[in-house]
Design a protein around this motif. Structure first.
Motif, PDB file in Angstrom:
ATOM      1  N   GLU A   3      38.841  26.986  53.312  1.00 56.64           N
ATOM      2  CA  GLU A   3      38.027  26.166  52.401  1.00 56.64           C
ATOM      3  C   GLU A   3      36.566  26.179  52.846  1.00 56.64           C
ATOM      4  N   ASP A   4      36.351  26.081  54.157  1.00 49.95           N
ATOM      5  CA  ASP A   4      34.984  26.133  54.681  1.00 49.95           C
ATOM      6  C   ASP A   4      34.349  27.486  54.382  1.00 49.95           C
ATOM      7  N   ALA A   5      35.131  28.545  54.514  1.00 53.09           N
ATOM      8  CA  ALA A   5      34.629  29.893  54.228  1.00 53.09           C
ATOM      9  C   ALA A   5      34.245  30.012  52.757  1.00 53.09           C
ATOM     10  N   VAL A   6      35.077  29.481  51.873  1.00 53.34           N
ATOM     11  CA  VAL A   6      34.766  29.521  50.441  1.00 53.34           C
ATOM     12  C   VAL A   6      33.444  28.809  50.176  1.00 53.34           C
ATOM     13  N   THR A   7      33.264  27.643  50.775  1.00 52.65           N
ATOM     14  CA  THR A   7      32.020  26.892  50.595  1.00 52.65           C
ATOM     15  C   THR A   7      30.814  27.721  51.024  1.00 52.65           C
ATOM     16  N   ALA A  13      26.593  33.538  47.716  1.00 51.98           N
ATOM     17  CA  ALA A  13      26.567  34.182  46.400  1.00 51.98           C
ATOM     18  C   ALA A  13      25.498  33.557  45.507  1.00 51.98           C
ATOM     19  N   LYS A  14      25.268  32.269  45.683  1.00 53.05           N
ATOM     20  CA  LYS A  14      24.234  31.599  44.896  1.00 53.05           C
ATOM     21  C   LYS A  14      22.833  32.036  45.348  1.00 53.05           C
ATOM     22  N   ARG A  15      22.656  32.184  46.664  1.00 52.44           N
ATOM     23  CA  ARG A  15      21.356  32.604  47.204  1.00 52.44           C
ATOM     24  C   ARG A  15      21.058  34.065  46.878  1.00 52.44           C
ATOM     25  N   ALA A  16      22.095  34.898  46.916  1.00 55.59           N
ATOM     26  CA  ALA A  16      21.913  36.337  46.680  1.00 55.59           C
ATOM     27  C   ALA A  16      23.021  36.814  45.740  1.00 55.59           C
ATOM     28  N   PRO A  17      22.897  36.534  44.448  1.00 55.97           N
ATOM     29  CA  PRO A  17      23.968  36.844  43.499  1.00 55.97           C
ATOM     30  C   PRO A  17      24.301  38.335  43.390  1.00 55.97           C
ATOM     31  N   GLY A  18      23.397  39.184  43.837  1.00 51.22           N
ATOM     32  CA  GLY A  18      23.649  40.619  43.787  1.00 51.22           C
ATOM     33  C   GLY A  18      24.353  41.162  45.016  1.00 51.22           C
ATOM     34  N   ASN A  19      24.714  40.289  45.934  1.00 52.64           N
ATOM     35  CA  ASN A  19      25.399  40.703  47.158  1.00 52.64           C
ATOM     36  C   ASN A  19      26.899  40.799  46.901  1.00 52.64           C
ATOM     37  N   ALA A  20      27.387  42.006  46.762  1.00 54.55           N
ATOM     38  CA  ALA A  20      28.804  42.225  46.449  1.00 54.55           C
ATOM     39  C   ALA A  20      29.722  41.644  47.514  1.00 54.55           C
ATOM     40  N   PHE A  21      29.289  41.652  48.761  1.00 53.65           N
ATOM     41  CA  PHE A  21      30.180  41.211  49.826  1.00 53.65           C
ATOM     42  C   PHE A  21      30.382  39.702  49.852  1.00 53.65           C
ATOM     43  N   SER A  22      29.454  38.935  49.325  1.00 58.95           N
ATOM     44  CA  SER A  22      29.703  37.497  49.171  1.00 58.95           C
ATOM     45  C   SER A  22      30.870  37.286  48.219  1.00 58.95           C
ATOM     46  N   HIS A  23      30.875  38.014  47.118  1.00 60.84           N
ATOM     47  CA  HIS A  23      31.944  37.911  46.133  1.00 60.84           C
ATOM     48  C   HIS A  23      33.254  38.493  46.678  1.00 60.84           C
ATOM     49  N   PHE A  24      33.138  39.554  47.455  1.00 65.53           N
ATOM     50  CA  PHE A  24      34.310  40.156  48.094  1.00 65.53           C
ATOM     51  C   PHE A  24      35.006  39.134  49.001  1.00 65.53           C
ATOM     52  N   TYR A  25      34.228  38.505  49.881  1.00 64.92           N
ATOM     53  CA  TYR A  25      34.821  37.535  50.808  1.00 64.92           C
ATOM     54  C   TYR A  25      35.291  36.278  50.096  1.00 64.92           C
ATOM     55  N   LEU A  26      34.641  35.907  49.011  1.00 61.66           N
ATOM     56  CA  LEU A  26      35.164  34.808  48.201  1.00 61.66           C
ATOM     57  C   LEU A  26      36.547  35.169  47.669  1.00 61.66           C
ATOM     58  N   ALA A  27      36.681  36.371  47.133  1.00 61.90           N
ATOM     59  CA  ALA A  27      37.961  36.808  46.584  1.00 61.90           C
ATOM     60  C   ALA A  27      39.062  36.759  47.636  1.00 61.90           C
ATOM     61  N   VAL A  28      38.780  37.280  48.801  1.00 62.80           N
ATOM     62  CA  VAL A  28      39.775  37.318  49.878  1.00 62.80           C
ATOM     63  C   VAL A  28      40.164  35.904  50.305  1.00 62.80           C
ATOM     64  N   ASN A  29      39.175  35.048  50.464  1.00 65.89           N
ATOM     65  CA  ASN A  29      39.484  33.680  50.890  1.00 65.89           C
ATOM     66  C   ASN A  29      40.208  32.891  49.813  1.00 65.89           C
ATOM     67  N   TYR A  30      39.899  33.138  48.565  1.00 62.46           N
ATOM     68  CA  TYR A  30      40.662  32.506  47.491  1.00 62.46           C
ATOM     69  C   TYR A  30      42.136  32.928  47.549  1.00 62.46           C
ATOM     70  N   ILE A  31      42.397  34.188  47.838  1.00 63.51           N
ATOM     71  CA  ILE A  31      43.788  34.644  47.980  1.00 63.51           C
ATOM     72  C   ILE A  31      44.466  33.893  49.113  1.00 63.51           C
ATOM     73  N   ALA A  41      38.531  36.750  39.633  1.00 65.68           N
ATOM     74  CA  ALA A  41      37.184  36.669  39.063  1.00 65.68           C
ATOM     75  C   ALA A  41      36.133  37.109  40.092  1.00 65.68           C
ATOM     76  N   SER A  42      36.302  36.687  41.325  1.00 64.06           N
ATOM     77  CA  SER A  42      35.357  37.094  42.371  1.00 64.06           C
ATOM     78  C   SER A  42      35.471  38.585  42.664  1.00 64.06           C
ATOM     79  N   ALA A  43      36.691  39.106  42.639  1.00 61.96           N
ATOM     80  CA  ALA A  43      36.887  40.544  42.849  1.00 61.96           C
ATOM     81  C   ALA A  43      36.208  41.339  41.734  1.00 61.96           C
ATOM     82  N   GLU A  44      36.348  40.870  40.500  1.00 58.97           N
ATOM     83  CA  GLU A  44      35.700  41.551  39.379  1.00 58.97           C
ATOM     84  C   GLU A  44      34.187  41.577  39.553  1.00 58.97           C
ATOM     85  N   LYS A  45      33.622  40.462  39.999  1.00 57.13           N
ATOM     86  CA  LYS A  45      32.175  40.405  40.210  1.00 57.13           C
ATOM     87  C   LYS A  45      31.763  41.346  41.332  1.00 57.13           C
ATOM     88  N   ALA A  46      32.530  41.359  42.423  1.00 57.14           N
ATOM     89  CA  ALA A  46      32.229  42.266  43.538  1.00 57.14           C
ATOM     90  C   ALA A  46      32.265  43.719  43.074  1.00 57.14           C
TER      91      ALA A  46
END
Length: 84
Positions: A3-7, A13-31, A41-46
């Motif tokens: 949960e802390d990682a997701v936060t 991702a908000k600071r750098a929306p074009g950073n694919a790896f923020s979305h990648f790690y969001l996807a993994v942590n959501y899993i 949704a995060s994987a699609e964005k990544a």
């Protein structure tokens, strides 16, 4: 800790929306948290930002010393919808 990682990755991702790896790690942590829809949704964005992002690519560049940890990450990627 997931949960802390997701936060933190949401902030990233908000600071750098074009950073694919923020979305990648969001996807993994959501899993890891069984939040599959958000993971997809995060994987699609990544993938939109980095179309070559795949299980095989991460397998090749992973820096984890533990093979079990790497496998855990790759399994999460598959569940989130990243291509092989």
């Amino acid at each position: 800790q997931f949960e802390d990682a997701v936060t933190e990755f949401k902030k990233s991702a908000k600071r750098a929306p074009g950073n694919a790896f923020s979305h990648f790690y969001l996807a993994v942590n959501y899993i890891y948290l069984d939040r599959n829809e958000e993971a997809r949704a995060s994987a699609e964005k990544a993938l939109e930002l980095f179309p070559n992002l795949s299980v095989s690519l991460i397998s090749k560049i992973s820096k984890y010393k533990s093979q079990a940890h790497t496998q855990y990450l790759l399994d999460a990627m598959r569940k989130a919808g990243f291509p092989e």
